[in-house]
Scaffold this active site. Structure first.
Site, PDB file in Angstrom:
ATOM      1  CB  ALA A  57      -2.988   3.470  12.741  1.00  0.00           C
ATOM      2  CB  ILE A  83       0.756   7.899   4.636  1.00  0.00           C
ATOM      3  CG1 ILE A  83       1.246   8.671   5.874  1.00  0.00           C
ATOM      4  CG2 ILE A  83       1.047   8.676   3.347  1.00  0.00           C
ATOM      5  CD1 ILE A  83       2.741   8.905   5.936  1.00  0.00           C
ATOM      6  CG  HIS A  89      -3.990  -1.555   3.601  1.00  0.00           C
ATOM      7  ND1 HIS A  89      -4.472  -2.793   3.935  1.00  0.00           N
ATOM      8  CD2 HIS A  89      -2.977  -1.305   4.473  1.00  0.00           C
ATOM      9  CE1 HIS A  89      -3.785  -3.270   4.963  1.00  0.00           C
ATOM     10  NE2 HIS A  89      -2.877  -2.375   5.303  1.00  0.00           N
TER      11      HIS A  89
HETATM   12  N1  INI Z   1      -0.359   1.346   9.683  1.00  0.00           N
HETATM   13  C1  INI Z   1      -0.220   2.664   9.936  1.00  0.00           C
HETATM   14  O1  INI Z   1      -0.115   3.053  11.106  1.00  0.00           O
HETATM   15  N2  INI Z   1      -0.175   3.562   8.915  1.00  0.00           N
HETATM   16  C2  INI Z   1      -0.291   3.165   7.609  1.00  0.00           C
HETATM   17  O2  INI Z   1      -0.228   4.039   6.709  1.00  0.00           O
HETATM   18  C3  INI Z   1      -0.457   1.778   7.325  1.00  0.00           C
HETATM   19  N3  INI Z   1      -0.562   1.331   5.945  1.00  0.00           N
HETATM   20  O3  INI Z   1      -0.644   2.167   5.064  1.00  0.00           O
HETATM   21  O4  INI Z   1      -0.552   0.134   5.688  1.00  0.00           O
HETATM   22  C4  INI Z   1      -0.480   0.871   8.412  1.00  0.00           C
HETATM   23  N4  INI Z   1      -0.606  -0.460   8.211  1.00  0.00           N
HETATM   24  C5  INI Z   1      -0.371  -1.434   9.250  1.00  0.00           C
HETATM   25  C6  INI Z   1      -1.588  -1.658  10.132  1.00  0.00           C
HETATM   26  O5  INI Z   1      -1.802  -0.579  11.008  1.00  0.00           O
HETATM   27  C7  INI Z   1      -1.427  -2.925  10.981  1.00  0.00           C
HETATM   28  O6  INI Z   1      -0.314  -2.801  11.805  1.00  0.00           O
HETATM   29  C8  INI Z   1      -1.270  -4.200  10.126  1.00  0.00           C
HETATM   30  O7  INI Z   1      -2.329  -4.289   9.198  1.00  0.00           O
HETATM   31  C9  INI Z   1      -1.272  -5.464  11.035  1.00  0.00           C
HETATM   32  O8  INI Z   1      -2.491  -5.588  11.770  1.00  0.00           O
END
Ligand code: INI
Length: 155
Positions: A57, A83, A89
């Site tokens: 996201a 979630i 985070h």
């Molecule tokens: N990305 C999500 O889409 N949903 C999540 O719940 C999530 N958690 O919980 O970590 C998540 N993390 C990844 C983030 O969106 C990035 O792709 C990552 O940080 C790299 O930039």
């Protein structure tokens, strides 16, 4: 006589871009299915729909911005599932996704629907990715259609 301006729920002729994140794909796949169902059941044509996949996201706003800037779409639909875990985070990712998507919409004056779930647990996410109206992807796609038509109507 009072003038009322509303956007029709008619997807025919609209070019729609969908950005969907792979993180929590067991939820986002269902959101995508819902969004496609909404477009197809409201006259949308397959050749006018483009899907862009991003890792999570957090990456949705960048893709949305580039797509909005291209002038290629009448509206965009953003689909993701953030979630809550045991650390803060979640807050950062959810806030950045919402802020970045809203920003892209206002910068480029193109409707961008927010179909990114932000839930406390997996159960809540799955409840919102069910069939028909219980699917936030479906709802977001219809919002995009309505807003694309509405913005054409507003003088
Ligand atoms: N990305 C999500 O889409 N949903 C999540 O719940 C999530 N958690 O919980 O970590 C998540 N993390 C990844 C983030 O969106 C990035 O792709 C990552 O940080 C790299 O930039």
């Amino acid at each position: 006589m009072v003038t009322v301006i509303e956007g029709k729920l008619e997807a025919q002729g609209l070019r729609i871009g969908i950005i969907v994140s792979r993180f929590n794909s067991f939820v986002t796949d269902k959101l995508l299915t819902g969004a496609l169902e909404a477009l197809e059941s409201h006259g949308g044509e397959e050749e006018s729909i483009e899907i862009v996949r991003v890792p999570g996201a957090f990456e949705i706003p960048l893709a949305a911005r580039k797509m909005a800037a291209s002038g290629r779409y009448d509206a965009l639909v953003c689909l993701g599932a953030v979630i809550r875990g045991d650390t803060p985070h979640f807050e950062y990712i959810a806030a950045e996704a919402a802020r970045g998507i809203g920003n892209a919409m206002m910068t480029f004056t193109i409707p961008i629907a927010f179909g990114v779930l932000t839930t406390n647990n997996v159960e809540q996410a799955l409840e919102r990715a069910g069939s028909g109206k219980g699917n936030k992807g479906f709802e977001a796609a219809l919002t995009a259609v309505e807003m694309a038509n509405l913005t054409r109507e507003i003088p």
